[in-house]
Design an enzyme around this catalytic site. Sequence first.
Site, PDB file in Angstrom:
ATOM      1  N   GLU A 128       2.162  22.349  14.757  1.00  0.00           N
ATOM      2  CA  GLU A 128       1.340  21.565  15.687  1.00  0.00           C
ATOM      3  C   GLU A 128       0.470  22.480  16.546  1.00  0.00           C
ATOM      4  OE1 GLU A 128       1.427  18.779  14.248  1.00  0.00           O
ATOM      5  OE2 GLU A 128       2.016  17.390  15.818  1.00  0.00           O
ATOM      6  N   THR A 182      -6.933  15.729  17.060  1.00  0.00           N
ATOM      7  CA  THR A 182      -6.054  15.875  18.224  1.00  0.00           C
ATOM      8  C   THR A 182      -6.742  16.749  19.265  1.00  0.00           C
ATOM      9  OG1 THR A 182      -4.113  15.591  16.848  1.00  0.00           O
ATOM     10  CG2 THR A 182      -3.756  16.681  18.939  1.00  0.00           C
TER      11      THR A 182
HETATM   12  N1  HSE Z   1       0.970  13.505  22.244  1.00  0.00           N
HETATM   13  C1  HSE Z   1      -0.093  13.919  21.409  1.00  0.00           C
HETATM   14  C2  HSE Z   1      -1.410  13.495  22.034  1.00  0.00           C
HETATM   15  C3  HSE Z   1       0.069  13.322  20.049  1.00  0.00           C
HETATM   16  O1  HSE Z   1      -1.487  12.358  22.487  1.00  0.00           O
HETATM   17  O2  HSE Z   1      -2.329  14.305  22.085  1.00  0.00           O
HETATM   18  C4  HSE Z   1      -1.005  13.693  19.078  1.00  0.00           C
HETATM   19  O3  HSE Z   1      -0.839  12.933  17.911  1.00  0.00           O
END
Ligand code: HSE
Length: 307
Positions: A128, A182
């Site tokens: 990630e 993201t």
């Molecule tokens: N928690 C993360 C965000 C998840 O909202 O950026 C990304 O899929």
Amino acid sequence: MEMIRIFAPATVANLGCGFDIMGMAIDGVGDVMEVSVGEGTGLAIKNSSDVALPDDVEGNVMTPAVRALLSAYGQNKRVEINILKKIRPGSGIGSSAASSAGAVVGVNELLGRPFGAVRLVEFAMEGESLIGGGAHHADNVAPAIMGGVVLIRGYSPLDIIQLPIPDNFYTAVVHPHITVTTCEGRGVLPREIPLQTAITQWGNVGGLVGGLALGDMALVGRSVRDVVAEPARKHFIPGYDELKHRALAAGALGVNIAGSGPAVFAVVDSMEGANELCEVMKAHFMALGIEADVYPSKISGQGARVV
Ligand code: HSE
């Protein structure tokens, strides 16, 4: 080399209010990959899916995840991964997390399971980190590995709680064919939030955990609210307010952005409701000329596994 086939589920991160700390696995949608481990060194990744991915091994999220696992294992191994089916990257339902989760679960299995679930989450989180935007979160990888609904109570050290899943917890997920990375989704977030905003958010996080523990889907639904990320991100999703209004009018108990979007999820208490909401949400995007995939689903208690 010994080879196994792994399924790693798609996931919905945040669940509205739980930015970076909550996520859930959904049934039936995910990555499928063949993982092989043998003597030697090096990692080879082949993409046999219909989704375009970075060609180089260094650009793949599985690489840092597998390397972190092998480094903790302390012995060189040759790892080969063949991706057969892939969630579309940039969809918001944990595409990169499913890859990292499937890879570490597969390699761990072939090594005789030296690591438990929390260590596997730590390794998968390395993947990630590669996707940028300052991301170092486990709200997709933890449910992708462990299944169900998870709360990451703390990151340092990692403290992951598996929450109860009410029997009547279903979701409708719609993925419009637009891409929000993201990195983009994180770039628009506020760096600071007012105390009143935090108070509202805390109330909803507590309500969500309480609703799951009590099996109270109405409470779960009204707690799937977010006053931090949703206001900053909703402009990425065409007609978001209208979409939400329609889904709530059609019986959704709660609606929010899945992860960093553009997928949107609705919470509902029956499979019929999930099917109906998928149609309502798909129709919204089709009317705007945007193709969309839908995933009506029960919340899956199972994470990445050998199939
Ligand atoms: N928690 C993360 C965000 C998840 O909202 O950026 C990304 O899929």
